[in-house]
Write a protein that holds these residues in place. Sequence first.
Motif, PDB file in Angstrom:
ATOM      1  N   GLU A 342       0.837  -1.204   0.000  1.00 28.29           N
ATOM      2  CA  GLU A 342       0.000   0.000   0.000  1.00 28.29           C
ATOM      3  C   GLU A 342       0.872   1.254   0.000  1.00 28.29           C
ATOM      4  OE1 GLU A 342      -0.712  -2.847   1.243  1.00 28.29           O
ATOM      5  OE2 GLU A 342      -2.859  -3.129   1.585  1.00 28.29           O
ATOM      6  N   THR A 343       1.993   1.171   0.732  1.00 25.24           N
ATOM      7  CA  THR A 343       3.046   2.193   0.662  1.00 25.24           C
ATOM      8  C   THR A 343       4.374   1.448   0.548  1.00 25.24           C
ATOM      9  OG1 THR A 343       3.329   2.127   3.059  1.00 25.24           O
ATOM     10  CG2 THR A 343       1.827   3.823   2.200  1.00 25.24           C
ATOM     11  N   ASP A 344       5.455   2.187   0.415  1.00 22.86           N
ATOM     12  CA  ASP A 344       6.791   1.597   0.558  1.00 22.86           C
ATOM     13  C   ASP A 344       6.968   1.405   2.069  1.00 22.86           C
ATOM     14  OD1 ASP A 344       9.457   1.184   1.111  1.00 22.86           O
ATOM     15  OD2 ASP A 344      10.176   2.583  -0.419  1.00 22.86           O
ATOM     16  N   ARG A 345       6.659   0.201   2.524  1.00 13.96           N
ATOM     17  CA  ARG A 345       6.546  -0.005   3.974  1.00 13.96           C
ATOM     18  C   ARG A 345       7.889   0.062   4.695  1.00 13.96           C
ATOM     19  NH1 ARG A 345       1.566  -4.420   4.101  1.00 13.96           N
ATOM     20  NH2 ARG A 345      -0.064  -2.829   4.108  1.00 13.96           N
ATOM     21  N   ILE A 346       8.991  -0.150   3.994  1.00 12.25           N
ATOM     22  CA  ILE A 346      10.298  -0.021   4.654  1.00 12.25           C
ATOM     23  C   ILE A 346      10.538   1.467   4.940  1.00 12.25           C
ATOM     24  CG2 ILE A 346      12.794  -0.362   4.433  1.00 12.25           C
ATOM     25  CD1 ILE A 346      12.177  -2.684   2.485  1.00 12.25           C
ATOM     26  N   HIS A 347      10.352   2.276   3.910  1.00  9.58           N
ATOM     27  CA  HIS A 347      10.649   3.698   4.034  1.00  9.58           C
ATOM     28  C   HIS A 347       9.659   4.417   4.956  1.00  9.58           C
ATOM     29  CE1 HIS A 347      12.219   7.558   3.033  1.00  9.58           C
ATOM     30  NE2 HIS A 347      11.019   7.966   2.637  1.00  9.58           N
ATOM     31  N   VAL A 348       8.398   4.141   4.762  1.00 12.07           N
ATOM     32  CA  VAL A 348       7.374   4.843   5.551  1.00 12.07           C
ATOM     33  C   VAL A 348       7.513   4.495   7.036  1.00 12.07           C
ATOM     34  CG1 VAL A 348       4.877   4.905   5.980  1.00 12.07           C
ATOM     35  CG2 VAL A 348       5.746   5.226   3.667  1.00 12.07           C
ATOM     36  N   MET A 349       7.714   3.215   7.344  1.00 13.50           N
ATOM     37  CA  MET A 349       7.848   2.834   8.756  1.00 13.50           C
ATOM     38  C   MET A 349       9.125   3.431   9.365  1.00 13.50           C
ATOM     39  SD  MET A 349       5.309   1.156  10.035  1.00 13.50           S
ATOM     40  CE  MET A 349       6.071   0.640  11.575  1.00 13.50           C
ATOM     41  N   ILE A 360      16.448   3.497  12.338  1.00  9.33           N
ATOM     42  CA  ILE A 360      16.360   2.265  11.542  1.00  9.33           C
ATOM     43  C   ILE A 360      17.120   2.500  10.259  1.00  9.33           C
ATOM     44  CG2 ILE A 360      14.763   0.779  10.240  1.00  9.33           C
ATOM     45  CD1 ILE A 360      12.738   1.929  12.579  1.00  9.33           C
ATOM     46  N   GLU A 361      17.992   1.572   9.920  1.00  3.49           N
ATOM     47  CA  GLU A 361      18.752   1.713   8.673  1.00  3.49           C
ATOM     48  C   GLU A 361      18.001   0.965   7.571  1.00  3.49           C
ATOM     49  OE1 GLU A 361      22.864   0.083   6.759  1.00  3.49           O
ATOM     50  OE2 GLU A 361      22.747   0.150   8.951  1.00  3.49           O
ATOM     51  N   GLU A 362      17.610   1.700   6.544  1.00  6.20           N
ATOM     52  CA  GLU A 362      16.941   1.069   5.399  1.00  6.20           C
ATOM     53  C   GLU A 362      17.971   0.434   4.487  1.00  6.20           C
ATOM     54  OE1 GLU A 362      14.163   3.168   2.867  1.00  6.20           O
ATOM     55  OE2 GLU A 362      13.901   4.650   4.453  1.00  6.20           O
ATOM     56  N   THR A 363      17.665  -0.723   3.941  1.00  5.66           N
ATOM     57  CA  THR A 363      18.489  -1.325   2.890  1.00  5.66           C
ATOM     58  C   THR A 363      17.550  -1.565   1.700  1.00  5.66           C
ATOM     59  OG1 THR A 363      18.044  -3.540   3.731  1.00  5.66           O
ATOM     60  CG2 THR A 363      20.040  -2.463   4.550  1.00  5.66           C
TER      61      THR A 363
END
Length: 436
Positions: A342-349, A360-363
């Motif tokens: 529904e969203t880019d859940r890694i980035h949004v969270m 939180i480090e996104e990869t």
Amino acid sequence: MTPTDCFVVQPNGALRGATIVPGDKSISHRAVMFGALASGVTHVRGWLAAGDTEATLRSVQALGIAIERRSPHDLTIHGGSFKPPTAPLNLVNAGTGIRLLAGIMVGQPFASVLDGSEQLRRRPMKRIVTPLRLMGADITATDDRAPLYIRPAPLHGIHYEMPVASAQVKSAVLLAALFAEGPTTVVEPGPARDHTERMLAAMGARLETDGQAVTLHPGAPLLPMNLTVPGDISSAAFPLVAALLTPGSDITLTGINLNPTRTGLLEVLQAMGADVTVTQTGLEAGEPVGSIRARHSQLKGVEVGGDVVVEMIDEFPILMVAALLAEGETVVRDAQELRVKETDRIHVMATELARLGAHIEETPDGFRVRGPQRLVGAVVDGHDDHRVAMSLAVAGMAASGETRVLDARCAGDSFPGFAEVMARLGAAIRVEALGA
Ligand code: S3P
């Protein structure tokens, strides 16, 4: 709730007691669509009356299928033949709704248009359009996104190796295969949820499974069903993690779907040291069902990757919250699909949790978290993504001070009554209508 409603959350004391959660969303979508395909009357109890599934139900009604409702959760579906719709079918935010219905619509002798919200129009449809076109389907879509314009065309069976492990893609192809000349085989790269195979087989479809390959032989008539939808483990995940994180908690969630293609979160939480006990009590709709007991636990970091990812694909937002409170490092890999939910859940969270003080480090295909981290209440945004909004509410319970989750109405896309269920267990959460 209005679109601007928010969850107001305070740190809470222990969560205690037993509860059910609403019906499984994946099974509820399928029950309506497949019941409409069967010749005869299908009875469904425990159906999820939520934003996403109601959009599917309205679309099926717009195809001329009569559905009686004795209550919001009890449906009688008069399946049989569809009529051409007089307007585009609006699936709103429902990715499962539009992708599975596309598989059915390509097999009909009339044209249809499948559309949805701005959010749904941004989601990738190429993943279904490509195999459906290989079967002969006539689909026009700008940039392979909704709206999908479908015209009647003869379909033939294919052998399709799916590039991503996705139950929605697998299901769209198997549904189109019902209307094709000759058998269709779908080979999946990972164990995506198998509700479509279970339900179609129970209805009399000829399906064979050989390892990761599923073959459907068209021609068998689809029989109507009489089913009770079990509780959604993806909804159970929120009270479950909230209880693990809150000292003194001891809760039991009953009537939950324990299909092994859905229980990846339980496996990962147990590897993190969670005190979670699972008891299977029976079968509903061809799916194992049972209870989950969760008691407060000191969690430790974990590495997540490989096949388990697809078995918990909707649970990563809430896992991110658990990882923040766990001792040590959590690393998630192979979860790039989260970027097209529904969203880019890694980035949004990662962005919203940062407002609570988290780092939180996104990869590209996941994230890294070192815990435990101290969370401080703040105003965060649900981004019209139900699982984001509910995960942020649980994070708020573990934060000091007050957390407000804006744009929280979307929780009702999968878990109507989320705040009420959590409050009954002892959480300090309420819904506030903004601008009312
Ligand atoms: C679903 C499949 C999953 C999941 C979605 C429901 C289904 O999507 O994320 O919430 O009911 O088939 P993908 O198939 O795109 O992974």
